[in-house]
Design a protein around this motif. Structure first.
Motif, PDB file in Angstrom:
ATOM      1  N   ILE A   1       0.812  -1.228   0.000  1.00 31.71           N
ATOM      2  CA  ILE A   1       0.000   0.000   0.000  1.00 31.71           C
ATOM      3  C   ILE A   1       0.839   1.269   0.000  1.00 31.71           C
ATOM      4  CG2 ILE A   1      -1.998  -1.130   1.028  1.00 31.71           C
ATOM      5  CD1 ILE A   1      -1.300   0.227   3.680  1.00 31.71           C
ATOM      6  N   THR A   2       2.118   1.172   0.418  1.00 27.83           N
ATOM      7  CA  THR A   2       2.966   2.360   0.410  1.00 27.83           C
ATOM      8  C   THR A   2       3.864   2.421  -0.817  1.00 27.83           C
ATOM      9  OG1 THR A   2       4.736   1.290   1.671  1.00 27.83           O
ATOM     10  CG2 THR A   2       3.041   2.493   2.925  1.00 27.83           C
ATOM     11  N   GLY A   3       3.985   1.289  -1.518  1.00 26.00           N
ATOM     12  CA  GLY A   3       4.854   1.251  -2.689  1.00 26.00           C
ATOM     13  C   GLY A   3       6.326   1.222  -2.322  1.00 26.00           C
ATOM     14  N   GLY A   4       6.617   0.933  -1.066  1.00 29.98           N
ATOM     15  CA  GLY A   4       8.010   0.898  -0.616  1.00 29.98           C
ATOM     16  C   GLY A   4       8.397  -0.469  -0.130  1.00 29.98           C
ATOM     17  N   GLU A   5       9.648  -0.580   0.247  1.00 30.53           N
ATOM     18  CA  GLU A   5      10.162  -1.829   0.790  1.00 30.53           C
ATOM     19  C   GLU A   5      10.716  -1.552   2.177  1.00 30.53           C
ATOM     20  OE1 GLU A   5      13.627  -5.128  -0.148  1.00 30.53           O
ATOM     21  OE2 GLU A   5      13.028  -3.747  -1.716  1.00 30.53           O
ATOM     22  N   ILE A   6      10.345  -2.386   3.131  1.00 35.50           N
ATOM     23  CA  ILE A   6      10.829  -2.215   4.498  1.00 35.50           C
ATOM     24  C   ILE A   6      12.249  -2.763   4.559  1.00 35.50           C
ATOM     25  CG2 ILE A   6      10.449  -2.777   6.933  1.00 35.50           C
ATOM     26  CD1 ILE A   6       8.221  -1.067   5.641  1.00 35.50           C
ATOM     27  N   LYS A   7      13.179  -1.916   4.966  1.00 32.10           N
ATOM     28  CA  LYS A   7      14.579  -2.327   5.085  1.00 32.10           C
ATOM     29  C   LYS A   7      15.050  -2.025   6.487  1.00 32.10           C
ATOM     30  CE  LYS A   7      15.677  -1.502   0.280  1.00 32.10           C
ATOM     31  NZ  LYS A   7      16.549  -0.811  -0.652  1.00 32.10           N
ATOM     32  N   GLU A   8      15.915  -2.878   6.977  1.00 28.52           N
ATOM     33  CA  GLU A   8      16.484  -2.670   8.299  1.00 28.52           C
ATOM     34  C   GLU A   8      17.483  -1.520   8.227  1.00 28.52           C
ATOM     35  OE1 GLU A   8      19.033  -5.211  11.524  1.00 28.52           O
ATOM     36  OE2 GLU A   8      17.713  -6.282  10.173  1.00 28.52           O
ATOM     37  N   GLU A   9      17.375  -0.609   9.160  1.00 29.68           N
ATOM     38  CA  GLU A   9      18.270   0.534   9.184  1.00 29.68           C
ATOM     39  C   GLU A   9      19.338   0.313  10.241  1.00 29.68           C
ATOM     40  OE1 GLU A   9      17.888   5.108  10.537  1.00 29.68           O
ATOM     41  OE2 GLU A   9      16.415   4.420   9.082  1.00 29.68           O
ATOM     42  N   HIS A  10      20.565   0.472   9.833  1.00 31.42           N
ATOM     43  CA  HIS A  10      21.677   0.336  10.778  1.00 31.42           C
ATOM     44  C   HIS A  10      22.200   1.730  11.081  1.00 31.42           C
ATOM     45  CE1 HIS A  10      21.933  -4.014  10.503  1.00 31.42           C
ATOM     46  NE2 HIS A  10      21.709  -3.879   9.206  1.00 31.42           N
ATOM     47  N   THR A  11      22.074   2.131  12.315  1.00 33.67           N
ATOM     48  CA  THR A  11      22.587   3.437  12.712  1.00 33.67           C
ATOM     49  C   THR A  11      23.721   3.234  13.704  1.00 33.67           C
ATOM     50  OG1 THR A  11      20.940   3.588  14.466  1.00 33.67           O
ATOM     51  CG2 THR A  11      20.390   4.635  12.377  1.00 33.67           C
ATOM     52  N   PRO A  12      24.768   4.041  13.574  1.00 31.36           N
ATOM     53  CA  PRO A  12      25.881   3.892  14.517  1.00 31.36           C
ATOM     54  C   PRO A  12      25.462   4.318  15.914  1.00 31.36           C
ATOM     55  CG  PRO A  12      26.207   5.808  13.102  1.00 31.36           C
ATOM     56  CD  PRO A  12      24.971   5.087  12.613  1.00 31.36           C
ATOM     57  N   PRO A  13      26.097   3.743  16.931  1.00 26.79           N
ATOM     58  CA  PRO A  13      25.749   4.145  18.305  1.00 26.79           C
ATOM     59  C   PRO A  13      26.124   5.599  18.534  1.00 26.79           C
ATOM     60  CG  PRO A  13      27.690   2.734  18.307  1.00 26.79           C
ATOM     61  CD  PRO A  13      27.181   2.773  16.893  1.00 26.79           C
ATOM     62  N   PRO A  14      25.393   6.288  19.415  1.00 26.31           N
ATOM     63  CA  PRO A  14      25.715   7.693  19.682  1.00 26.31           C
ATOM     64  C   PRO A  14      27.064   7.804  20.389  1.00 26.31           C
ATOM     65  CG  PRO A  14      24.047   6.906  21.197  1.00 26.31           C
ATOM     66  CD  PRO A  14      24.286   5.810  20.203  1.00 26.31           C
ATOM     67  N   PRO A  15      27.751   8.927  20.224  1.00 29.41           N
ATOM     68  CA  PRO A  15      29.035   9.100  20.914  1.00 29.41           C
ATOM     69  C   PRO A  15      28.790   9.196  22.419  1.00 29.41           C
ATOM     70  CG  PRO A  15      28.369  11.129  19.821  1.00 29.41           C
ATOM     71  CD  PRO A  15      27.372  10.072  19.426  1.00 29.41           C
ATOM     72  N   PRO A  16      29.811   8.897  23.200  1.00 25.77           N
ATOM     73  CA  PRO A  16      29.643   9.015  24.658  1.00 25.77           C
ATOM     74  C   PRO A  16      29.295  10.441  25.053  1.00 25.77           C
ATOM     75  CG  PRO A  16      31.883   8.278  24.087  1.00 25.77           C
ATOM     76  CD  PRO A  16      31.139   8.485  22.814  1.00 25.77           C
ATOM     77  N   ALA A  17      28.524  10.569  26.116  1.00 27.41           N
ATOM     78  CA  ALA A  17      28.084  11.904  26.565  1.00 27.41           C
ATOM     79  C   ALA A  17      29.281  12.775  26.946  1.00 27.41           C
ATOM     80  CB  ALA A  17      27.129  11.760  27.738  1.00 27.41           C
ATOM     81  N   HIS A  18      30.273  12.194  27.601  1.00 29.06           N
ATOM     82  CA  HIS A  18      31.452  12.942  28.017  1.00 29.06           C
ATOM     83  C   HIS A  18      32.681  12.168  27.542  1.00 29.06           C
ATOM     84  CE1 HIS A  18      29.015  15.558  30.508  1.00 29.06           C
ATOM     85  NE2 HIS A  18      28.412  14.477  30.983  1.00 29.06           N
ATOM     86  N   PRO A  19      33.283  12.610  26.443  1.00 30.81           N
ATOM     87  CA  PRO A  19      34.464  11.885  25.959  1.00 30.81           C
ATOM     88  C   PRO A  19      35.584  11.928  26.988  1.00 30.81           C
ATOM     89  CG  PRO A  19      33.965  13.799  24.560  1.00 30.81           C
ATOM     90  CD  PRO A  19      32.937  13.740  25.635  1.00 30.81           C
ATOM     91  N   GLU A  20      36.335  10.836  27.018  1.00 29.59           N
ATOM     92  CA  GLU A  20      37.451  10.783  27.947  1.00 29.59           C
ATOM     93  C   GLU A  20      38.544  11.746  27.494  1.00 29.59           C
ATOM     94  OE1 GLU A  20      38.856   6.883  28.854  1.00 29.59           O
ATOM     95  OE2 GLU A  20      36.833   6.042  28.729  1.00 29.59           O
ATOM     96  N   PRO A  21      39.203  12.418  28.441  1.00 27.37           N
ATOM     97  CA  PRO A  21      40.278  13.338  28.037  1.00 27.37           C
ATOM     98  C   PRO A  21      41.444  12.558  27.431  1.00 27.37           C
ATOM     99  CG  PRO A  21      40.095  13.205  30.432  1.00 27.37           C
ATOM    100  CD  PRO A  21      38.994  12.378  29.848  1.00 27.37           C
ATOM    101  N   LYS A  22      42.078  13.192  26.446  1.00 27.12           N
ATOM    102  CA  LYS A  22      43.225  12.560  25.789  1.00 27.12           C
ATOM    103  C   LYS A  22      44.449  12.717  26.676  1.00 27.12           C
ATOM    104  CE  LYS A  22      41.457  13.417  21.204  1.00 27.12           C
ATOM    105  NZ  LYS A  22      41.640  14.051  19.915  1.00 27.12           N
ATOM    106  N   PRO A  23      45.265  11.661  26.740  1.00 28.30           N
ATOM    107  CA  PRO A  23      46.488  11.765  27.553  1.00 28.30           C
ATOM    108  C   PRO A  23      47.455  12.780  26.932  1.00 28.30           C
ATOM    109  CG  PRO A  23      46.286   9.578  26.550  1.00 28.30           C
ATOM    110  CD  PRO A  23      45.096  10.367  26.173  1.00 28.30           C
TER     111      PRO A  23
END
Length: 79
Positions: A56-78
């Motif tokens: 009825i929509t004329g489309g095809e259902i496909k699985e979407e792969h999204t990358p995980p979100p970045p950490p809320a607080h990145p660790e400081p670089k040494p």
């Protein structure tokens, strides 16, 4: 006029009933195409056969792969 989302009154049920009979509803959706679940007496969600939805929509259902979100607080670089 053809209405592809026409749903039988028998296929409009409360969410609580759907929860108790979910496996049966999934089997029936594959035959009847569509169920509407109500919450508080109002339509809330639909359970629809994927092939029917694609038709009825004329489309095809496909699985979407999204990358995980970045950490809320990145660790400081040494230093």
């Amino acid at each position: 006029m053809f209405n592809p989302l026409k749903v039988s009154l028998d296929n409009i049920i409360p969410l609580t009933e759907a929860r108790d009979h979910f496996s049966q509803i999934v089997s029936e959706v594959q035959k009847d195409k569509l169920y509407v679940l109500t919450k508080g007496g109002k339509p809330a969600v639909a359970i629809i056969d994927v092939k029917y939805l694609e038709r009825i929509t004329g489309g095809e259902i496909k699985e979407e792969h999204t990358p995980p979100p970045p950490p809320a607080h990145p660790e400081p670089k040494p230093i």
